[in-house]
Design a protein around this motif. Sequence first.
Motif, PDB file in Angstrom:
ATOM      1  N   MET A   1       0.860  -1.198   0.000  1.00 23.59           N
ATOM      2  CA  MET A   1       0.000   0.000   0.000  1.00 23.59           C
ATOM      3  C   MET A   1       0.893   1.244   0.000  1.00 23.59           C
ATOM      4  O   MET A   1       1.853   1.318   0.742  1.00 23.59           O
ATOM      5  N   SER A   2       0.606   2.192  -0.855  1.00 24.96           N
ATOM      6  CA  SER A   2       1.420   3.413  -0.896  1.00 24.96           C
ATOM      7  C   SER A   2       0.946   4.378   0.181  1.00 24.96           C
ATOM      8  O   SER A   2      -0.148   4.237   0.735  1.00 24.96           O
ATOM      9  N   SER A   3       1.772   5.367   0.451  1.00 27.13           N
ATOM     10  CA  SER A   3       1.410   6.336   1.473  1.00 27.13           C
ATOM     11  C   SER A   3       0.197   7.146   1.043  1.00 27.13           C
ATOM     12  O   SER A   3      -0.537   7.671   1.876  1.00 27.13           O
ATOM     13  N   ALA A   4       0.011   7.248  -0.285  1.00 26.66           N
ATOM     14  CA  ALA A   4      -1.154   8.005  -0.739  1.00 26.66           C
ATOM     15  C   ALA A   4      -2.444   7.291  -0.356  1.00 26.66           C
ATOM     16  O   ALA A   4      -3.457   7.919  -0.044  1.00 26.66           O
ATOM     17  N   GLU A   5      -2.362   5.929  -0.337  1.00 25.82           N
ATOM     18  CA  GLU A   5      -3.566   5.187   0.030  1.00 25.82           C
ATOM     19  C   GLU A   5      -3.775   5.167   1.539  1.00 25.82           C
ATOM     20  O   GLU A   5      -4.878   5.000   2.016  1.00 25.82           O
ATOM     21  N   ASN A   6      -2.684   5.279   2.272  1.00 23.38           N
ATOM     22  CA  ASN A   6      -2.795   5.244   3.725  1.00 23.38           C
ATOM     23  C   ASN A   6      -2.185   6.509   4.323  1.00 23.38           C
ATOM     24  O   ASN A   6      -1.015   6.535   4.659  1.00 23.38           O
ATOM     25  N   PRO A   7      -2.963   7.567   4.416  1.00 24.13           N
ATOM     26  CA  PRO A   7      -2.429   8.861   4.844  1.00 24.13           C
ATOM     27  C   PRO A   7      -1.812   8.815   6.243  1.00 24.13           C
ATOM     28  O   PRO A   7      -0.939   9.613   6.558  1.00 24.13           O
ATOM     29  N   ASP A   8      -2.233   7.855   7.109  1.00 18.44           N
ATOM     30  CA  ASP A   8      -1.676   7.823   8.465  1.00 18.44           C
ATOM     31  C   ASP A   8      -0.228   7.347   8.483  1.00 18.44           C
ATOM     32  O   ASP A   8       0.488   7.513   9.463  1.00 18.44           O
ATOM     33  N   PHE A   9       0.190   6.686   7.367  1.00 15.11           N
ATOM     34  CA  PHE A   9       1.523   6.099   7.342  1.00 15.11           C
ATOM     35  C   PHE A   9       2.592   7.184   7.321  1.00 15.11           C
ATOM     36  O   PHE A   9       3.597   7.103   8.006  1.00 15.11           O
ATOM     37  N   PHE A  10       2.367   8.224   6.537  1.00  9.64           N
ATOM     38  CA  PHE A  10       3.270   9.379   6.508  1.00  9.64           C
ATOM     39  C   PHE A  10       2.440  10.613   6.796  1.00  9.64           C
ATOM     40  O   PHE A  10       2.101  11.368   5.889  1.00  9.64           O
ATOM     41  N   PRO A  11       2.094  10.846   8.059  1.00 11.50           N
ATOM     42  CA  PRO A  11       1.214  11.983   8.339  1.00 11.50           C
ATOM     43  C   PRO A  11       1.882  13.299   7.915  1.00 11.50           C
ATOM     44  O   PRO A  11       3.072  13.487   8.134  1.00 11.50           O
ATOM     45  N   LEU A  12       1.137  14.141   7.283  1.00 10.40           N
ATOM     46  CA  LEU A  12       1.694  15.377   6.760  1.00 10.40           C
ATOM     47  C   LEU A  12       1.902  16.423   7.844  1.00 10.40           C
ATOM     48  O   LEU A  12       2.665  17.353   7.672  1.00 10.40           O
ATOM     49  N   ASP A  13       1.226  16.274   8.965  1.00 13.87           N
ATOM     50  CA  ASP A  13       1.298  17.308  10.003  1.00 13.87           C
ATOM     51  C   ASP A  13       2.007  16.805  11.260  1.00 13.87           C
ATOM     52  O   ASP A  13       1.687  17.188  12.365  1.00 13.87           O
ATOM     53  N   ALA A  14       3.016  15.911  11.074  1.00 15.46           N
ATOM     54  CA  ALA A  14       3.671  15.312  12.245  1.00 15.46           C
ATOM     55  C   ALA A  14       4.545  16.318  12.986  1.00 15.46           C
ATOM     56  O   ALA A  14       5.005  16.067  14.083  1.00 15.46           O
ATOM     57  N   GLY A  15       4.806  17.457  12.392  1.00 23.91           N
ATOM     58  CA  GLY A  15       5.608  18.469  13.097  1.00 23.91           C
ATOM     59  C   GLY A  15       7.078  18.333  12.757  1.00 23.91           C
ATOM     60  O   GLY A  15       7.559  17.263  12.408  1.00 23.91           O
ATOM     61  N   ASP A  16       7.792  19.468  12.870  1.00 20.56           N
ATOM     62  CA  ASP A  16       9.230  19.433  12.580  1.00 20.56           C
ATOM     63  C   ASP A  16       9.995  19.386  13.898  1.00 20.56           C
ATOM     64  O   ASP A  16       9.418  19.151  14.951  1.00 20.56           O
ATOM     65  N   LEU A  17      11.292  19.617  13.829  1.00 22.01           N
ATOM     66  CA  LEU A  17      12.149  19.494  15.011  1.00 22.01           C
ATOM     67  C   LEU A  17      12.421  20.844  15.673  1.00 22.01           C
ATOM     68  O   LEU A  17      13.196  20.921  16.621  1.00 22.01           O
ATOM     69  N   ASP A  18      11.801  21.895  15.165  1.00 21.95           N
ATOM     70  CA  ASP A  18      12.008  23.198  15.804  1.00 21.95           C
ATOM     71  C   ASP A  18      11.262  23.256  17.134  1.00 21.95           C
ATOM     72  O   ASP A  18      10.325  22.498  17.367  1.00 21.95           O
ATOM     73  N   PRO A  19      11.686  24.185  18.028  1.00 19.99           N
ATOM     74  CA  PRO A  19      11.072  24.231  19.361  1.00 19.99           C
ATOM     75  C   PRO A  19       9.567  24.491  19.290  1.00 19.99           C
ATOM     76  O   PRO A  19       9.111  25.305  18.483  1.00 19.99           O
ATOM     77  N   ALA A  20       8.818  23.788  20.149  1.00 19.65           N
ATOM     78  CA  ALA A  20       7.390  24.095  20.269  1.00 19.65           C
ATOM     79  C   ALA A  20       7.235  25.376  21.091  1.00 19.65           C
ATOM     80  O   ALA A  20       6.307  26.147  20.900  1.00 19.65           O
ATOM     81  N   ASP A  21       8.197  25.599  21.985  1.00 18.27           N
ATOM     82  CA  ASP A  21       8.147  26.745  22.890  1.00 18.27           C
ATOM     83  C   ASP A  21       9.363  27.639  22.605  1.00 18.27           C
ATOM     84  O   ASP A  21      10.419  27.502  23.235  1.00 18.27           O
ATOM     85  N   TRP A  22       9.195  28.551  21.660  1.00 15.95           N
ATOM     86  CA  TRP A  22      10.343  29.409  21.306  1.00 15.95           C
ATOM     87  C   TRP A  22      10.794  30.290  22.467  1.00 15.95           C
ATOM     88  O   TRP A  22      12.001  30.392  22.712  1.00 15.95           O
ATOM     89  N   PRO A  23       9.899  30.955  23.204  1.00 17.38           N
ATOM     90  CA  PRO A  23      10.395  31.802  24.308  1.00 17.38           C
ATOM     91  C   PRO A  23      11.174  30.998  25.346  1.00 17.38           C
ATOM     92  O   PRO A  23      12.228  31.439  25.818  1.00 17.38           O
ATOM     93  N   GLY A  24      10.687  29.823  25.686  1.00 13.28           N
ATOM     94  CA  GLY A  24      11.383  28.995  26.680  1.00 13.28           C
ATOM     95  C   GLY A  24      12.740  28.547  26.153  1.00 13.28           C
ATOM     96  O   GLY A  24      13.739  28.543  26.877  1.00 13.28           O
ATOM     97  N   THR A  25      12.774  28.170  24.885  1.00 11.22           N
ATOM     98  CA  THR A  25      14.035  27.718  24.279  1.00 11.22           C
ATOM     99  C   THR A  25      15.036  28.864  24.226  1.00 11.22           C
ATOM    100  O   THR A  25      16.232  28.693  24.488  1.00 11.22           O
ATOM    101  N   ARG A  26      14.517  30.051  23.904  1.00 11.06           N
ATOM    102  CA  ARG A  26      15.389  31.233  23.836  1.00 11.06           C
ATOM    103  C   ARG A  26      16.027  31.508  25.206  1.00 11.06           C
ATOM    104  O   ARG A  26      17.236  31.737  25.309  1.00 11.06           O
TER     105      ARG A  26
END
Length: 494
Positions: A1-26
């Motif tokens: 099954m390709s990822s196009a058929e199973n959207p949960d396999f490669f979720p598009l909104d999984a988030g990147d590696l940047d801080p969720a809390d920029w002020p705290g990280t700063r």
Amino acid sequence: MSSAENPDFFPLDAGDLDPADWPGTRAQAHRMLDDVLDYVQGVRERPVWRPIPPAVRASVQEPLPTGAAALEDVHRQFLASVMPYATGNVHPGFMGWVHGGGTVPGVLGEMLAAGINANLGGRDHMPIEVERQITRWMAEVFGFPADAGGIFVTGSSMANFMGVLVARTAALGVQVRRTGLAGHGLTAYASASTHSCVRRAMEMSGLGSDALRVLPVDSRWRMDLGALKEALARDRAAGLKPFLVVGTAGTVDTGAIDPLEDLADLAAAQGLWFHVDGAYGALGMLSPVLAPMLSGIGRADSIAMDFHKWGQVPYDAGFLLVRNADRHREAFASPAAYLRREDRGLAAGHDWPCDFGPDLSRGFRALKTWFTLKVHGTERLGAAIERTCRLARHLQALVEARPELELLAPANLNIVCFRHRGKDPDPLNARIVTDLHESGLAAPSTTTIDGHLAIRAAIVNHRSRAEDVERLVAAVLDAGVRLGSDPVSGNTGS
Ligand SMILES: *Cc1c(COP(=O)(O)O)cnc(C)c1O
């Protein structure tokens, strides 16, 4: 099954590696910056080095961190387990081996380089222009042509290796890269005081260390020219092809400088490649007092050098400078390098650094070097280099003034080799050095001079002062007494 058929396999909104809390990280990032500046500012208040307790060593032996952790928790672990147990070369009492002390602009340059995450393999961007500018500055310092080749590498071990490769390709022609070295008959020449990485360069280049003629040194540890001439004549008579002479500008053991002018004359007369291992010593050119001692270095075909030693730039920042950029390029550039030249867009900007060395992906070592050179200026850096040599003279005088101590090699530049005269001097002096390391008072290293184990103080750190070499001498004398080897009283008991 390709990822196009199973959207949960490669979720598009999984988030990147940047801080969720920029002020705290700063805020945390600012604390980390303060901590590292405190570390440098307060370095004198700490021991030079300290042994690593087994619990600390074990503390990083953890399972692969599959889950996430807070930046501040990881930093806390760094503060507890890593920072206090570093090499110690930031400390002015560190005089072991030949390690630089680091600079604050260098620390910040390294941080900024990581921030823009530049890849200096190639393409068209300003970070490469900064590296090219440092090449032009070094060409100026050594009197090389303005279009000389230059490239940052890890250190002089790599730069010497690449120097051998450039010389080999120049001697045999670029086809050697395809045909290899079978029956090459090439021979290279260096002195017995040459750094071991030159032998390794011969091994790694496929020339073999048997093809390196190791020549004796004179009473001042400089290459014996007569022996060099004899070896060259002998090898030519045997049908071999002498191609490379390596002169050292500042040997690691004694700081000796080979007769560079004579080597340049000989290399020119005999058609040899003249490479200088100036790993730590070459930047002595920044001092008007030391530069005349390096006379002849500007006539080299290539120079290996480190900004991370006398140049004080944080590790690592080695450099290779090659007089003729065509010879430099020919040793490394891929045949396709000329075919894929764009004039516009990100893929323009030739020549690319990846055509001047074995690395493709390369970090921005040039930036911490650029910051260090510009913020301090070459005059102050040169004065700091010169001061390490004055301190070596001071140390030599302190050693000569004490009957318990014996000078084994006078200070050529910034290195002094001496020993305690107590009974069984080799084990005694080895023990003294280990005890000094563990005391945290000073960190010299050892070497062998004329078959004797020597305490070797290589003063490289711009922070070292008279009091630091005085503390070293006092600590050696104390250790001698404590270890029961006071030759003056004749007391050798325990
Ligand atoms: C330090 C040194 C080297 C090796 O350089 P690295 O930067 O440690 O790889 C080679 N030759 C001399 C004379 C040195 O002082």
